[in-house]
Design a protein around this motif. Structure first.
Motif, short mmCIF file in Angstrom:
data_model
loop_
_atom_site.label_atom_id
_atom_site.label_comp_id
_atom_site.label_asym_id
_atom_site.label_seq_id
_atom_site.Cartn_x
_atom_site.Cartn_y
_atom_site.Cartn_z
N ILE A 1 0.82 -1.22 0.00
CA ILE A 1 0.00 0.00 0.00
C ILE A 1 0.85 1.26 0.00
CG2 ILE A 1 -1.92 -1.15 1.17
CD1 ILE A 1 -1.10 0.47 3.71
N SER A 2 2.12 1.18 0.40
CA SER A 2 2.95 2.38 0.48
C SER A 2 3.66 2.63 -0.84
CB SER A 2 3.98 2.25 1.60
OG SER A 2 4.96 1.29 1.28
N LEU A 3 3.79 3.90 -1.18
CA LEU A 3 4.53 4.26 -2.40
C LEU A 3 5.98 3.80 -2.33
CD1 LEU A 3 3.22 7.87 -3.16
CD2 LEU A 3 2.79 5.79 -4.47
N VAL A 4 6.53 3.78 -1.13
CA VAL A 4 7.92 3.35 -0.96
C VAL A 4 8.12 1.94 -1.49
CG1 VAL A 4 9.76 2.92 0.72
CG2 VAL A 4 8.18 4.84 1.06
N ASN A 5 7.30 1.01 -1.02
CA ASN A 5 7.44 -0.38 -1.43
C ASN A 5 7.02 -0.60 -2.88
OD1 ASN A 5 8.35 -1.01 1.12
ND2 ASN A 5 6.39 -1.76 1.85
N LEU A 6 6.02 0.15 -3.32
CA LEU A 6 5.57 0.01 -4.71
C LEU A 6 6.66 0.44 -5.69
CD1 LEU A 6 1.91 1.30 -4.35
CD2 LEU A 6 2.58 -0.99 -5.06
N ILE A 7 7.32 1.56 -5.39
CA ILE A 7 8.38 2.03 -6.29
C ILE A 7 9.58 1.10 -6.23
CG2 ILE A 7 10.03 3.91 -6.70
CD1 ILE A 7 7.88 5.82 -5.59
N ALA A 8 9.91 0.62 -5.04
CA ALA A 8 11.06 -0.28 -4.90
C ALA A 8 10.77 -1.65 -5.48
CB ALA A 8 11.43 -0.41 -3.42
N GLY A 9 9.50 -2.03 -5.53
CA GLY A 9 9.15 -3.36 -6.02
C GLY A 9 9.45 -4.46 -5.00
N LYS A 10 9.58 -4.07 -3.74
CA LYS A 10 9.87 -5.02 -2.66
C LYS A 10 9.57 -4.34 -1.33
CE LYS A 10 14.73 -3.58 -2.46
NZ LYS A 10 16.14 -3.98 -2.61
N ALA B 1 19.23 1.76 2.65
CA ALA B 1 19.74 1.29 1.35
C ALA B 1 18.59 1.19 0.34
CB ALA B 1 20.43 -0.06 1.51
N GLY B 2 17.43 0.75 0.83
CA GLY B 2 16.25 0.73 -0.04
C GLY B 2 15.83 2.12 -0.46
N TYR B 3 15.94 3.09 0.46
CA TYR B 3 15.63 4.47 0.13
C TYR B 3 16.56 4.99 -0.97
CZ TYR B 3 12.88 4.96 4.49
OH TYR B 3 11.95 4.85 5.49
N ALA B 4 17.83 4.63 -0.90
CA ALA B 4 18.80 5.09 -1.90
C ALA B 4 18.42 4.58 -3.29
CB ALA B 4 20.19 4.62 -1.53
N GLU B 5 17.90 3.36 -3.36
CA GLU B 5 17.46 2.80 -4.65
C GLU B 5 16.27 3.60 -5.20
OE1 GLU B 5 16.64 -1.36 -4.31
OE2 GLU B 5 18.54 -1.81 -3.32
N ILE B 6 15.38 4.01 -4.32
CA ILE B 6 14.22 4.79 -4.75
C ILE B 6 14.66 6.15 -5.28
CG2 ILE B 6 12.15 5.98 -3.89
CD1 ILE B 6 11.85 3.56 -1.95
N TRP B 7 15.59 6.81 -4.58
CA TRP B 7 16.14 8.08 -5.07
C TRP B 7 16.69 7.91 -6.48
CZ3 TRP B 7 15.73 12.98 -4.68
CH2 TRP B 7 15.51 13.62 -3.46
N GLN B 8 17.40 6.82 -6.69
CA GLN B 8 18.03 6.59 -7.99
C GLN B 8 16.97 6.41 -9.08
OE1 GLN B 8 20.67 3.21 -8.07
NE2 GLN B 8 21.78 3.97 -9.84
#
Length: 373
Positions: free
Chosen positions: A297-306, A341-348
């Motif tokens: 449900i969170s944009l964080v996980n949706l964008i990361a795909g995990k 580290a997951g946040y850094a992937e989202i920034w990228q």
């Protein structure tokens, strides 16, 4: 040119206001008429209705407000025909705006959609309706472009305006002093949402976990679309409410409890460890669970795909689980490092592309294209 915008929520008001500012740069003769909020009003033009009157949370709540929404829709239809804009720009808010799009298209008006409705989350078949009634779609999440491509519908990915805004934010050095906070105790930011109904579902539970965290100060992000005295009964020795300072709050926070929505992405882009929380009525949850087609449900996980952040939803959102998860994001260094580290992937993935400026340039360009017979 004449631009008619409809934003039905606080986040839509924010994004639409930035777009209006950039549209005026591209088109100095721009005229605006809109459904939105205070930020849009500050950009000029004429407001038809404030989004606060339209804020409904949950499937069941929306269903029980059918008559009210039907009245709003008829008002929008009459107003569009009377004003005859060069383009109708719809900002998210799918339940209302897709109906407006259908009417506007049938009335011969050009329709742009800025920030795609979340049809990738549920009822994906609605993409065929989008193709019929929306002339141009402007998306802000990378996976949305891929989603629409599967249906042979070309959209414009313009970057994410939240990434732009967070990237440009300057951290306020006087935050503690200005707000009379204890500089020796770390901050847990509490972001319970922006709608009264939403806050009532979330905030009591979020603040029921204070005893194990007395070394922290809990700071609630209040929103200015609610009366300030509404928050008064939440304040106590270890809890403060601050208004209109969400980005400064996140810039200084050690951890955060966040109601699912745009705030989850903002928190991630500030690299603040978080727990995502969500609860709605039992009926709305049952309906949502039956129709939603995405695993998070969170944009964080949706964008990361995990799973990058823990999501506590409905029955899992309780004080016991909150304590467990908050301890992880305040004391478990390995867990914190993995989340960041997951946040850094989202920034990228998102980058910073000045999305509002890009969207405005594309929109004005499309509107100025010579008409073909």
């Amino acid at each position: 040119m004449k631009y008619y915008l409809i934003a039905g929520e606080r986040s839509g008001d924010f994004h639409a206001a930035s777009l209006m500012q950039e549209l005026r740069q591209q088109d100095p003769e721009a005229e605006f008429r809109f459904w939105g909020g205070d930020l849009m009003q500050a950009e000029g033009g004429e407001m038809v209705r404030h989004y606060q009157e339209m804020a409904i949370m949950g499937f069941w709540e929306a269903a029980t407000s059918v008559l009210k929404f039907r009245g709003y829709l008829k008002q929008a239809q009459r107003d569009l025909l009377a004003w005859q804009p060069d383009v109708v720009i719809l900002v998210d808010y799918a339940g209302f705006n897709m109906r407006v799009a259908k009417f506007a298209k049938e009335a011969g008006l050009k329709v742009f959609y800025y920030i795609s409705p979340k049809i990738w989350a549920w009822n994906q078949g609605r993409v065929h309706q989008v193709k019929k009634v929306v002339d141009r779609m402007f998306v802000i999440l990378p996976f949305e472009q891929e989603f629409y491509q599967r249906f042979d519908y070309k959209v414009d990915y313009i970057g994410n305006p939240i990434a732009d805004t967070v990237g440009e934010h300057q951290k306020a050095d006087d935050f503690y002093q200005r707000n009379h906070l204890d500089p020796e105790r770390p901050i847990i930011a509490v972001l319970p949402g922006s709608r009264k109904q939403e806050i009532e579902e979330m905030l009591y539970e979020m603040l029921a976990i204070l005893p194990p965290f007395l070394n922290y100060q809990f700071i609630v992000a209040g929103v200015d679309n609610l009366e300030r005295n509404y928050y008064a009964h939440f304040e106590r020795n270890n809890v403060r409410v601050l208004f209109d300072q969400t980005y400064d709050l996140l810039a200084h926070a050690t951890a955060a409890l966040v109601t699912s929505g745009t705030a989850t992405l903002e928190t991630a882009l500030f690299r603040v460890p978080q727990v995502v929380c969500y609860r709605t009525s039992a009926v709305s949850y049952a309906i949502g669970k039956a129709v939603i087609k995405v695993p998070f449900i969170s944009l964080v996980n949706l964008i990361a795909g995990k799973e990058v952040v823990k999501e506590l939803i409905q029955g899992d959102f309780n004080s016991r689980n909150l304590v467990i998860e908050l301890k992880k994001i305040t004391a478990d260094e390995d867990f914190i490092a993995k989340q960041k580290a997951g946040y850094a992937e989202i920034w990228q993935k998102l980058g910073q592309q000045k999305s509002s400026k890009k969207a405005a340039a594309l929109m004005v360009g499309y509107l100025r294209e010579p008409k073909t017979a």
